[in-house]
Design an enzyme around this catalytic site. Structure first.
Site, mmCIF file in Angstrom:
data_model
loop_
_atom_site.group_PDB
_atom_site.id
_atom_site.type_symbol
_atom_site.label_atom_id
_atom_site.label_comp_id
_atom_site.label_asym_id
_atom_site.label_seq_id
_atom_site.Cartn_x
_atom_site.Cartn_y
_atom_site.Cartn_z
ATOM 1 N N HIS A 295 0.403 4.267 -12.138
ATOM 2 C CA HIS A 295 1.645 3.426 -11.624
ATOM 3 C C HIS A 295 1.190 2.009 -11.031
ATOM 4 C CE1 HIS A 295 1.079 5.415 -7.693
ATOM 5 N NE2 HIS A 295 1.323 4.218 -7.416
ATOM 6 N N ASP B 76 -1.190 10.159 -13.739
ATOM 7 C CA ASP B 76 -0.971 8.977 -12.851
ATOM 8 C C ASP B 76 -2.380 8.492 -12.773
ATOM 9 O OD1 ASP B 76 0.333 7.024 -11.700
ATOM 10 O OD2 ASP B 76 0.578 7.964 -10.074
ATOM 11 N N SER C 93 -1.976 3.656 -3.087
ATOM 12 C CA SER C 93 -2.015 4.366 -4.097
ATOM 13 C C SER C 93 -3.310 3.949 -4.983
ATOM 14 C CB SER C 93 -0.718 4.057 -5.115
ATOM 15 O OG SER C 93 0.291 4.467 -4.524
#
Length: 383
Positions: free
Chosen positions: A126, A156, A233
């Site tokens: 993402h 992901d 992230s």
């Protein structure tokens, strides 16, 4: 004895105590050492012991762990990922990143961890989804243009490559051995603040948050209370020795900022996927050929299960799949795979996700309240 007598008795006792204290504090009075604790002049090195005052201090408890070496080792292998969208329709990508710089370019920022010294970097899918231009900045502030080697949206994960050699990288721990209560560090670029280190403990394992929309997505997160915010992230979760335990991916929040819990993809699953992407360009996924769900109270009543409260129920069998060929049936309760106890769905999906086509699994099931073992040979996803 009347009240006056009580008063004078108490007064006399107080005077005697005061005189005794004053006498003990006289500079010429020597007090035996066994009546006063010995205090070392070198803090944290020695402790008072009447038998041997020089005896070393015992080891500090867990909360005295020093993370400095682990932090130094980790930050050297962490990168800042700047993903830009130059040539796409603005309305399409604005919802992905919700960010716009002064030049009018849409983009997002995240973190990554150097996986191999020849320039392979792990991050989240993402972070780089739908981007045209990716720039990676290392801890020593060198900037590189990065290309996407491959992605796996169902976990992901994404793998980037930069043109560099002899880069510092992290050794991987065994995420299966990680336990709740274990100290961990999260490293990355939260809110644009590069090389940020936060500490916490593992709160739980095998969490499924239903973040990934694909029906056969693999979610089995390590949950921690190390502070993670937007920008973290793709960065690493490491143990107290600085070994890679997972890739930070999500937070549980009602505000968009950290509120106590963060989630990382375990490195044993990450390595399985990333190694395939580096070697083949994509993840060669293995499947069992079933639809499964965590055992519920309704299942226990419907299947008349005795002394069973955990496991995974087989809801459907795909014709010609590995499960059908191995003899698995609808309503079988899977309770172990290769000797590892299966309590719920995330544990089983992680095990299957880490398997390779052709791998043989020894599956323990409960059928009609009787235990039996089946051999399942995993098939490639495209079979």
């Amino acid at each position: 004895m009347n009240v006056r007598a009580h008063f004078f008795s108490a007064l006399a006792g107080g005077l005697v105590a005061a005189l005794l204290v004053a006498w003990l504090l006289r500079p010429d009075v020597v007090v035996p050492s066994h009546t006063i604790p010995v205090v070392s002049t070198e803090p944290a090195l020695y402790w008072a012991d009447r038998a041997d005052p020089s005896r070393p201090m015992p080891e500090l408890p867990a909360f005295g762990v020093d993370f400095r070496q682990a932090a130094r080792r980790t930050t050297m292998a962490v990168v800042h990922v700047d993903a830009r969208v130059d040539g796409r329709d603005r309305a399409t990508v604005k919802a992905l990143f919700n960010r716009e710089d002064n030049s009018g370019n849409l983009g997002g920022q995240g973190s990554g961890v150097i996986y191999r010294p020849d320039g392979y970097i792990i991050t989240n899918y993402h972070v780089v989804e739908a981007t045209d231009n990716i720039t990676v900045t290392t801890d020593d502030r060198r900037r590189y243009s990065a290309e996407i080697v491959g992605v796996e949206p169902k976990t992901d994960l994404a793998v980037l490559k930069i043109n560099a050699e002899n880069l510092p990288y992290l050794k991987s721990a065994n995420s299966d051995d990680a336990e709740p209560g274990q100290w961990v560090l999260a490293v990355g670029s939260p809110l644009g603040l590069t090389s940020t280190v936060t500490a916490g403990i593992i709160s739980a394992k095998g969490r499924n948050l239903s973040l990934l929309r694909d029906p056969d997505a693999i979610e089995s997160f390590i949950q921690t209370d190390a502070a993670v915010n937007p920008g973290n992230s793709g960065g690493p979760l490491v143990d107290a020795d600085g070994q890679l335990l997972g890739i930070n991916t999500a937070i549980a929040s009602r505000t968009g900022l950290f509120q106590g819990y963060s989630f990382a993809i375990p490195i044993n699953l990450v390595s399985r996927i990333v190694d395939d992407i580096i070697e083949y360009g994509s993840f060669r996924r293995a499947l069992m050929g079933v639809e499964i769900s965590t055992l519920t109270a309704a299942d226990i009543e419907r299947l008349n299960l005795s002394d069973r409260s955990e496991g995974v129920v087989v809801d459907a069998i795909f014709p010609g799949g590995a499960a059908e060929q191995g003899g698995l049936l609808v309503d079988d309760l899977i309770v172990a795979v290769d000797g590892r106890v299966i309590r719920d769905l995330p544990e089983l999906t992680e095990i299957i996700g880490r398997g390779r086509p052709g791998d043989r699994l020894l599956v323990a099931v409960i059928r009609d309240n009787k235990s039996r073992e089946l051999t399942i040979d995993l098939q490639a996803a495209d079979e």
